[in-house]
Design an enzyme around this catalytic site. Structure first.
Site, PDB file in Angstrom:
ATOM      1  N   ASP A 149     -10.567   1.657  -2.949  1.00 21.73           N
ATOM      2  CA  ASP A 149     -10.364   3.103  -2.881  1.00 21.73           C
ATOM      3  C   ASP A 149     -11.335   3.855  -3.774  1.00 21.73           C
ATOM      4  O   ASP A 149     -11.958   4.840  -3.353  1.00 21.73           O
ATOM      5  CB  ASP A 149      -8.932   3.455  -3.301  1.00 21.73           C
TER       6      ASP A 149
ATOM      7  N   GLY B 247     -14.836   3.263  -2.264  1.00 20.99           N
ATOM      8  CA  GLY B 247     -14.987   3.609  -0.854  1.00 20.99           C
ATOM      9  C   GLY B 247     -14.611   5.030  -0.506  1.00 20.99           C
ATOM     10  O   GLY B 247     -15.056   5.549   0.523  1.00 20.99           O
TER      11      GLY B 247
ATOM     12  N   GLU C 221       1.252  -0.233  -4.944  1.00 15.53           N
ATOM     13  CA  GLU C 221       0.453   0.974  -5.167  1.00 15.53           C
ATOM     14  C   GLU C 221       1.420   2.134  -5.020  1.00 15.53           C
ATOM     15  O   GLU C 221       2.045   2.294  -3.966  1.00 15.53           O
ATOM     16  CB  GLU C 221      -0.677   1.122  -4.154  1.00 15.53           C
TER      17      GLU C 221
ATOM     18  N   ASP D  87       0.821  -1.205   0.000  1.00 16.90           N
ATOM     19  CA  ASP D  87       0.000   0.000   0.000  1.00 16.90           C
ATOM     20  C   ASP D  87       0.859   1.261   0.000  1.00 16.90           C
ATOM     21  O   ASP D  87       1.819   1.380   0.780  1.00 16.90           O
ATOM     22  CB  ASP D  87      -0.897  -0.001   1.247  1.00 16.90           C
TER      23      ASP D  87
END
EC number: 3.2.1.141
Length: 603
Positions: free
Chosen positions: A392, A395, A297, A262
Site C-alpha cells: 500500500d 503502490g 489491517e 485486509d
C-alpha cells in the site's frame, strides 16, 4: 499426510467415486449442474440450497452451475478456475498432495515477515519461481513469508484485492498443488507462510453473486469499494459461514501458518459476536497444537481486538500504520494526505515504540474523513506489526517510489535498524532487503468501461496532491491497466546480485534480533517502557523485560548534528548491539543511532 477441508458448499469428491455439488442460490428459481457437456438437474432444498450428484465425476473435470436456464456461473467455492472467474470451475482432489509430518509452525515472537506479490516477485511470476528464492530469505533471517491475495480475479495481472473466487488460487501463478509445494518448501526451511485474505468486498468484475445470491450483500452498510458483505442481516448466517470456512480452508487444506485480514474496518457488522470475533473463535478451536497467527489491517486501531497469541476471539497482530506514517514524515518531509495527522512525528513515533499506536478510532467506511484521536490504549508491543514499506505505502503513490527514492540512504539505514531492533514484529516488502529501487505501482488487467473508470479515478485522485497535480493534468501518470506498468514492477534480480551492502545490513540486524532479542521477547513487559525526547529530533527509548534486562535506543532522526543529553540511567554491563552514523558521548551526527543491551540497576 493428506488434508481436505470439509465445508457445506462447493464440490466434494466421493471416496467411492463421483462427486457431490452444493450451491446456495436463494434468488434462483431453478439450478442445474453442467459437468463438461452433461447437464444434471439440481435438487432444490430449503433456504435456497441446491444439490447435484455426478457419479462419473473425476478430478480435473470442469463444471459450471446453470441459473434459471440462461446463466452459466462458476462455483463460488471453486477450488480452482483455470480459465479465470468467467470460465468453468475444476474439480480438485485435495487429498492428492502428500504433506510431510512434523511442522507445527513457529511462535509469534519469532516473526520477521517478508511480504511478496507472486506475480511480480520473479520474471516468471509463479509459485515455483518464488519457491526457488526461499532459501535466500531463510538465510537472511526471515521467518515468515506473507503472500498478497491469491483469490482468483479477472485478467492476467493484478494486486489480488479484487478477487471474486475466494477459494480458488489465481491460475496465472500455478496450480493448487504447486501452491502447496511452495508452502511445504517454505516449511522445510523453517519459514512460516501467511496469506492475505479479503473478506470486506468482492471485485467489480467476475462476481455473479448479485444475480442468484443477493443476500451476500448488505443494504445497511457500504464500503469505499462498493457493497458491503452481509454479516448481520437476513441470510447472514450463510455468508458468515462462507468466509469462516474460507479461513479454515486455507489453514487446513493448504497448511498456511496464518492469515492477514485486509481492511477489517470495512467489515461492518452490528451483531454480537461480530464476524471477526466469531472467525477467530472458530480458527482457534480448529487448529490445536499448531502455531496459527491471525493479523489485522484495521485503520480504526481497535485495541480491544488484540491479545496474546492464540486467544479465542482475538488477534495476535495488527499492521501498525502509525509507525510507518510518523517515520515516513521524519525521513521524507511529506505532510499531505493522511500524513497531515502526524504533526508531532517524533512524539508519535515514540508512542508507537512504547505503547503501540499513536492514534485510535475514526469513522467506519470513510477513511481519514476526519482526524482520529490520540491513542490512549497501551498494547503488548508484540501485537503491532511495524514496517517502513508495504504494498500500500509504495503502490498507492502515483509513481510507486520506494523509500530509497525519497530519503537519504543513511536515514533509511537508521530506519531499518529502528524497525528490526524494536521488539514489535517487523515486516519487509519484497526487495527491501537488498535496497531495491524497482517501483511497485498499482496494476490491474481491466477491460472496457472499467479500465477507463480506473484510469480516470487515478487521475482524479492524484490531482488533489500538489506534487502530482501537474502530472495528472498532463495525463503523465502510469497507466494502471497497461502490461508495461505491470512489467516495470517485476523485481530486478540483477540489482539484487549487486546490492551486497543492503543485504548485509539486513542480515546483520536480523542476526542481532535472533541472537539477542528473540529469546527475551516472551518476557517483554507491557506499559513499562519509556521514551525521552531531549532534542528536536532526538529520541531515546528503553524497553524493559521481566528479570531486569533492558534494551536502549538513542537516535538522531534528523539531517543535522544534535547534542546528546542522556536522560535515562545507564545500563549495567551494557553491550553495544548496533551503531549507525557518528555518535559520541556529547554529539549525535545526522541520522545516527546506538542500541545497547544490559541490565537496569535495582531501584
Amino acid at each position: 499426510m493428506h488434508f481436505q477441508h470439509d465445508m457445506p458448499f462447493g464440490a466434494r469428491l466421493r471416496p467411492d467415486g463421483g462427486a457431490g455439488f452444493r450451491l446456495w442460490a436463494p434468488a434462483a428459481r431453478r439450478a442445474a449442474l453442467w459437468l463438461g457437456d452433461q447437464r444434471i438437474e439440481a435438487r432444490a432444498g430449503p433456504h435456497g440450497w441446491y444439490d447435484a450428484e455426478a457419479p462419473g465425476a473425476r478430478p480435473v473435470d470442469l463444471y459450471r452451475w446453470e441459473i434459471d436456464g440462461d446463466l452459466l456461473v462458476p462455483d463460488p467455492a471453486s477450488r480452482f478456475n483455470p480459465q479465470g472467474p468467467h470460465g468453468p470451475s475444476q474439480l480438485v482432489d485435495p487429498r492428492a498432495f502428500a504433506w510431510e509430518a512434523g511442522w507445527r509452525g513457529r511462535p509469534w515472537h519469532e516473526a520477521v515477515i517478508h511480504e511478496l506479490h507472486v506475480g511480480s516477485y520473479t520474471p516468471d511470476g509463479t509459485y515455483a519461481a518464488a519457491e526457488a528464492r526461499l532459501p535466500a530469505l531463510a538465510g537472511l533471517g526471515i521467518t515468515a513469508v506473507q503472500l498478497m491475495p491469491l483469490a482468483t480475479f479477472p485478467g492476467r495481472y493484478g494486486w489480488g484485492y479484487d478477487g471474486v473466487l475466494p477459494y480458488a488460487p489465481h491460475p496465472a501463478y500455478g496450480t493448487p498443488d504447486e501452491l502447496k509445494h511452495f508452502v511445504q518448501a517454505a516449511h522445510r526451511l523453517g519459514l512460516m507462510v501467511l496469506l492475505d485474505v479479503v473478506y470486506n468486498h468482492f471485485g467489480p468484475d467476475g462476481n455473479y453473486l448479485h444475480r442468484y445470491a443477493p443476500p451476500f450483500f448488505s443494504d445497511r452498510h457500504r464500503t469505499a469499494w462498493g457493497d458491503a458483505m452481509n454479516f448481520d442481516g437476513p441470510g447472514s448466517d450463510t455468508v458468515r459461514e462462507f468466509f469462516i470456512h474460507n479461513a479454515l480452508y486455507w489453514l487446513h487444506e493448504y497448511r498456511f501458518d496464518g492469515l492477514r485480514f485486509d481492511a477489517v474496518h470495512a467489515m461492518l457488522d452490528d451483531s454480537e459476536p461480530d464476524i471477526m470475533a466469531s472467525l477467530s473463535q472458530r480458527v482457534r478451536a480448529a487448529c490445536p497444537g499448531r502455531h496459527v497467527h491471525l493479523v489485522l489491517e484495521n485503520d480504526s486501531n481497535d485495541a480491544s481486538r488484540l491479545a496474546a497469541p492464540g486467544t479465542a476471539g482475538r488477534f495476535e497482530g495488527q499492521w501498525n500504520g502509525d509507525f510507518h506514517h510518523a517515520l515516513h514524515v521524519l525521513l521524507t518531509g511529506e505532510r499531505d494526505g493522511y500524513y497531515a495527522e502526524y504533526d508531532q512525528p517524533v512524539a508519535q513515533l515514540a508512542r508507537c515504540l512504547t505503547h503501540g499506536f499513536a492514534r485510535e478510532g475514526g469513522p467506519h467506511n470513510a477513511e481519514h474523513a476526519r482526524p482520529r484521536q490520540a491513542a490512549r490504549s497501551t498494547l503488548p508491543l508484540g501485537t503491532t506489526v511495524n514496517f517502513l514499506q508495504n504494498h500500500d505505502q509504495i503502490g498507492n503513490r502515483a509513481f510507486g517510489e520506494r523509500l530509497l527514492a525519497l530519503a537519504d540512504p543513511q536515514a533509511v539505514q537508521l530506519a531499518a535498524a529502528i524497525l528490526l531492533l524494536a521488539p514489535a514484529p517487523p515486516l519487509l516488502f519484497m526487495g527491501e532487503e537488498f535496497g531495491s529501487t524497482t517501483p511497485f505501482l498499482y496494476f490491474a488487467d481491466w477491460d472496457g468501461d472499467l479500465r477507463e473508470a480506473v484510469r480516470e479515478g487515478r487521475r482524479r485522485e492524484f490531482a488533489h496532491f500538489p506534487r502530482y497535480a501537474e502530472a495528472a493534468a498532463r495525463d503523465e501518470l502510469p497507466d494502471p491497466c497497461s502490461q508495461q506498468t505491470f512489467a516495470r514492477c517485476k523485481l530486478d534480480w540483477a540489482q539484487a546480485a549487486g546490492s551486497r551492502a543492503w543485504r548485509e545490513l539486513h542480515a546483520a540486524l536480523l542476526a542481532v534480533r535472533r541472537r539477542v532479542l528473540a529469546p527475551h521477547l516472551p518476557r517483554l513487559l507491557t506499559g513499562r517502557h519509556e521514551a525521552r525526547m531531549p532534542g528536536a529530533r532526538m529520541l531515546q527509548v528503553r524497553w524493559r523485560f521481566d528479570g531486569g534486562e533492558a534494551l536502549d535506543m538513542c537516535v538522531n532522526l534528523g539531517p543535522q548534528p544534535q547534542a546528546v543529553a542522556i536522560d535515562l540511567p545507564a545500563l549495567q554491563d551494557a553491550a553495544l548491539l548496533h551503531a549507525v552514523g557518528e555518535m559520541s558521548g556529547t554529539t549525535a551526527g545526522a541520522w545516527s543511532g546506538r542500541w545497547h543491551w544490559g541490565r537496569e540497576s535495582a531501584r
